[in-house]
Design an enzyme around this catalytic site. Structure first.
Site, mmCIF file in Angstrom:
data_model
loop_
_atom_site.group_PDB
_atom_site.id
_atom_site.type_symbol
_atom_site.label_atom_id
_atom_site.label_comp_id
_atom_site.label_asym_id
_atom_site.label_seq_id
_atom_site.Cartn_x
_atom_site.Cartn_y
_atom_site.Cartn_z
ATOM 1 N N GLY A 216 46.678 10.381 2.683
ATOM 2 C CA GLY A 216 46.184 9.024 2.915
ATOM 3 C C GLY A 216 45.437 8.530 1.703
ATOM 4 N N GLU A 238 46.354 14.978 0.031
ATOM 5 C CA GLU A 238 47.203 14.200 -0.882
ATOM 6 C C GLU A 238 46.741 12.760 -0.801
ATOM 7 O OE1 GLU A 238 49.313 15.181 -3.014
ATOM 8 O OE2 GLU A 238 49.160 17.264 -2.389
ATOM 9 N N CYS A 272 52.805 6.023 -2.206
ATOM 10 C CA CYS A 272 51.865 6.611 -3.166
ATOM 11 C C CYS A 272 52.524 6.779 -4.519
ATOM 12 C CB CYS A 272 51.374 7.956 -2.647
ATOM 13 S SG CYS A 272 52.704 9.101 -2.296
HETATM 14 P P1 NAD Z 1 44.155 6.012 5.382
HETATM 15 O O1 NAD Z 1 43.365 6.839 4.434
HETATM 16 O O2 NAD Z 1 43.572 4.742 5.842
HETATM 17 O O3 NAD Z 1 44.481 6.850 6.723
HETATM 18 C C1 NAD Z 1 45.124 8.104 6.662
HETATM 19 C C2 NAD Z 1 44.859 8.859 7.952
HETATM 20 O O4 NAD Z 1 43.483 9.243 8.026
HETATM 21 C C3 NAD Z 1 45.104 8.039 9.217
HETATM 22 O O5 NAD Z 1 45.695 8.883 10.199
HETATM 23 C C4 NAD Z 1 43.719 7.605 9.633
HETATM 24 O O6 NAD Z 1 43.598 7.261 11.000
HETATM 25 C C5 NAD Z 1 42.925 8.848 9.295
HETATM 26 N N1 NAD Z 1 41.476 8.666 9.119
HETATM 27 C C6 NAD Z 1 40.816 7.520 8.831
HETATM 28 N N2 NAD Z 1 39.492 7.781 8.700
HETATM 29 C C7 NAD Z 1 39.313 9.114 8.928
HETATM 30 C C8 NAD Z 1 38.190 9.983 8.926
HETATM 31 N N3 NAD Z 1 36.957 9.544 8.667
HETATM 32 N N4 NAD Z 1 38.386 11.306 9.180
HETATM 33 C C9 NAD Z 1 39.633 11.777 9.431
HETATM 34 N N5 NAD Z 1 40.747 10.992 9.439
HETATM 35 C C10 NAD Z 1 40.598 9.674 9.185
HETATM 36 O O7 NAD Z 1 45.587 5.784 4.692
HETATM 37 P P2 NAD Z 1 46.779 4.813 5.153
HETATM 38 O O8 NAD Z 1 46.368 3.393 4.940
HETATM 39 O O9 NAD Z 1 47.282 5.221 6.483
HETATM 40 O O10 NAD Z 1 47.917 5.181 4.069
HETATM 41 C C11 NAD Z 1 47.972 4.644 2.787
HETATM 42 C C12 NAD Z 1 47.394 5.602 1.751
HETATM 43 O O11 NAD Z 1 48.076 6.849 1.825
HETATM 44 C C13 NAD Z 1 47.580 5.132 0.317
HETATM 45 O O12 NAD Z 1 46.371 5.329 -0.401
HETATM 46 C C14 NAD Z 1 48.681 6.035 -0.237
HETATM 47 O O13 NAD Z 1 48.648 6.236 -1.635
HETATM 48 C C15 NAD Z 1 48.410 7.300 0.504
HETATM 49 N N6 NAD Z 1 49.595 8.163 0.554
HETATM 50 C C16 NAD Z 1 49.600 9.279 -0.253
HETATM 51 C C17 NAD Z 1 50.726 10.096 -0.272
HETATM 52 C C18 NAD Z 1 50.746 11.346 -1.142
HETATM 53 O O14 NAD Z 1 51.529 12.242 -0.848
HETATM 54 N N7 NAD Z 1 49.931 11.433 -2.185
HETATM 55 C C19 NAD Z 1 51.832 9.799 0.546
HETATM 56 C C20 NAD Z 1 51.788 8.654 1.359
HETATM 57 C C21 NAD Z 1 50.645 7.848 1.358
#
Ligand code: NAD
Length: 464
Positions: A216, A238, A272
């Site tokens: 995320g 990641e 990402c």
């Molecule tokens: P996000 O960080 O908002 O959420 C990711 C996950 O974390 C969700 O399931 C969310 O509900 C959960 N979450 C939120 N707050 C939390 C907390 N305090 N504790 C535990 N879990 C929590 O990300 P998003 O908007 O869903 O996705 C987009 C992001 O993901 C972008 O920054 C993108 O670059 C990244 N991404 C990275 C990769 C990689 O492999 N590097 C792949 C896909 C997406």
């Protein structure tokens, strides 16, 4: 779609909407709640012993059956991803196809050697190492790859003998519910559990399992790493990228522009691995500038249900606003205007002459926009590419072998793609970045096992 797989307690609701038409509510279910999330981890721990004890053949067969189950529902899953996360249909089909291939690939892993044999320093004993599963793997995933990403984390975890609890992003809850139904048809009870919810459930999961795999944003990733580490739980995270495309003077400008435009605008830049900085080296600038602006202008933001669409909507109004605000007050070669209609659309955008310190150069905007930059030579281009806090992937566009080798040796990203878009995943190989993009052992490939298992050392000696 409705359903409460684990059940609410003091719950709030998880509601996801169709980004092409936000009046369309795709799912509205109760959040799992914190205590039910912890309970789900405990139940998964109960199921772990028999799953591990079932042996390699049973785990391999279950992963193969899981792939088959997903394959049977491929068309339906692709349509659901179009509706819930705005993924263009052709790309949604490709993601589902990868979601089928991943468990088939990892179905071989249970048969692999799990350790090594060593001679003792003295005496006639035997020294062994053996990798054993950690127990319950907690998976916290983003919305943008609603099927492939949970499965590329789950498949190696399950192959190694762990059970899994998945906490998906709220925006992708309907996809996660359907995926879970299909996987549960193929896996023994308790081996794969879903806990719909948001930050409270994610946070609870990160403190209740035996290993946490997160993907995320950077800020959330930092919070998850802190939570897991505070509980002594191994964690991999990641996070985002600010990926550069380097174009050398010998590259065919039209071909490089076509690859880079795909990496900027595909899925509205919500990957990402999307390209957000394009660095033209020396004389590449003029021809590339024209070719890339033309290529992006030829990609409309359009209905993701059409098989020809490359750039669909943004995931939310907030995400769309972020794109439009980032492109305000900078010279634009393409895009920058809102698109009419009920959906959260923004057209592919290319900026140039962006002042240093501008958010476009330092922040992951997560939309279909990029900045065109100029470097006088390859050394300067590499310095510019490396001058960001994250390091996920770089694409390099050239036929020059010396330049390629220089790039492979000096670009500070976990992955480098030559004459290809920065987007794209080779799932049998490790996937990871450097610097703030990644924390902990690599995902995918054999290295995934380093994370989902721990090494045990056995010293065997004669009884008499
Ligand atoms: P996000 O960080 O908002 O959420 C990711 C996950 O974390 C969700 O399931 C969310 O509900 C959960 N979450 C939120 N707050 C939390 C907390 N305090 N504790 C535990 N879990 C929590 O990300 P998003 O908007 O869903 O996705 C987009 C992001 O993901 C972008 O920054 C993108 O670059 C990244 N991404 C990275 C990769 C990689 O492999 N590097 C792949 C896909 C997406």
């Amino acid at each position: 779609m409705t359903g409460t797989p684990v059940g609410p307690l003091l719950s709030s609701r998880v509601v996801s909407r169709n980004p092409s038409d936000p009046r369309d509510v795709v799912v509205d279910v109760a959040s799992t709640g914190v205590w039910r999330t912890v309970e789900a981890a405990d139940h998964a721990r109960d199921a772990y012993r028999s799953w591990y004890a079932a042996g390699a053949a049973a785990r391999s067969a279950a992963l193969t059956a899981a792939a088959h189950s997903v394959e049977q529902a491929a068309a339906e899953l692709a349509d659901l991803a179009v509706r819930e996360v705005g993924k263009p249909l052709t790309e949604a089909r490709a993601e589902v196809s990868r979601t089928v291939s991943i468990p088939r690939c990892y179905a071989q892993l249970p048969y692999e050697a799990t350790g090594s044999v060593h001679e003792p320093a003295s005496g006639a004993g035997l020294l062994l190492t053996r990798r054993r599963p950690r127990g319950v793997a907690g998976l916290i995933t983003p919305w943008n790859f609603p099927y492939a990403l949970p499965v590329w984390k789950a498949a190696p975890a399950l192959a190694a003998g762990n059970t899994v609890v998945l906490k998906p992003a709220p925006e992708a809850t309907a996809c996660a519910l359907r995926l879970t139904e299909l996987l549960q048809q193929a896996l023994p009870k308790g081996v794969f559990t879903l806990v719909p919810g948001g930050a409270p459930e994610g946070n609870a999961l990160a403190s209740a399992v035996d290993a946490v795999s997160f993907t995320g944003s950077a800020a959330t990733g930092n919070a998850v790493v802190r939570t897991a580490t505070a509980h002594g739980i191994p964690v991999q995270a990641e996070r985002g990228g600010l990926n550069a495309a380097l174009v050398l003077p010998d590259a065919d400008p039209a071909r490089a522009a076509a690859h880079i435009a795909t990496a900027i605008a595909g899925y509205a830049g919500q990957k990402c691995t999307a390209t957000s900085r394009v660095i033209a080296v020396g004389a590449a600038l003029g021809p590339l500038r024209d070719a890339l602006a033309d290529a992006l202008r030829a990609i409309p933001a359009a209905d993701p249900a059409q098989p020809t669409t490359l750039c669909g909507p943004l995931i939310s109004e907030q995400a769309r606003r972020k794109v439009l605000e980032a492109a305000r007050d900078v010279p634009l070669l393409a895009g920058g205007k809102p698109v009419e209609g009920p959906g959260w659309y923004a057209g592919p955008t290319l900026a140039e002459q962006v002042p240093s310190g501008h958010p476009l150069l330092h922040e992951e905007i997560f939309g279909p926009l990029a900045v065109l930059l100029h470097a006088t030579d390859l050394d300067q281009a590499v310095r510019m590419a490396n001058a960001v806090p994250c390091g996920l992937v770089t694409s390099v566009h050239t036929g020059d072998l010396d330049a390629t080798l220089h790039g492979l040796n000096s670009l500070d990203t976990g992955m480098i793609r030559l004459n290809a878009p920065s987007t794209g995943v080779d799932f049998p190989l490790p996937f990871d970045g450097t610097k703030s993009s990644s924390h902990g052992p690599r995902e995918q490939g054999r290295s995934a096992l380093d994370f989902y298992t721990s090494t045990h050392t056995y010293s065997l000696h004669r009884a008499t």
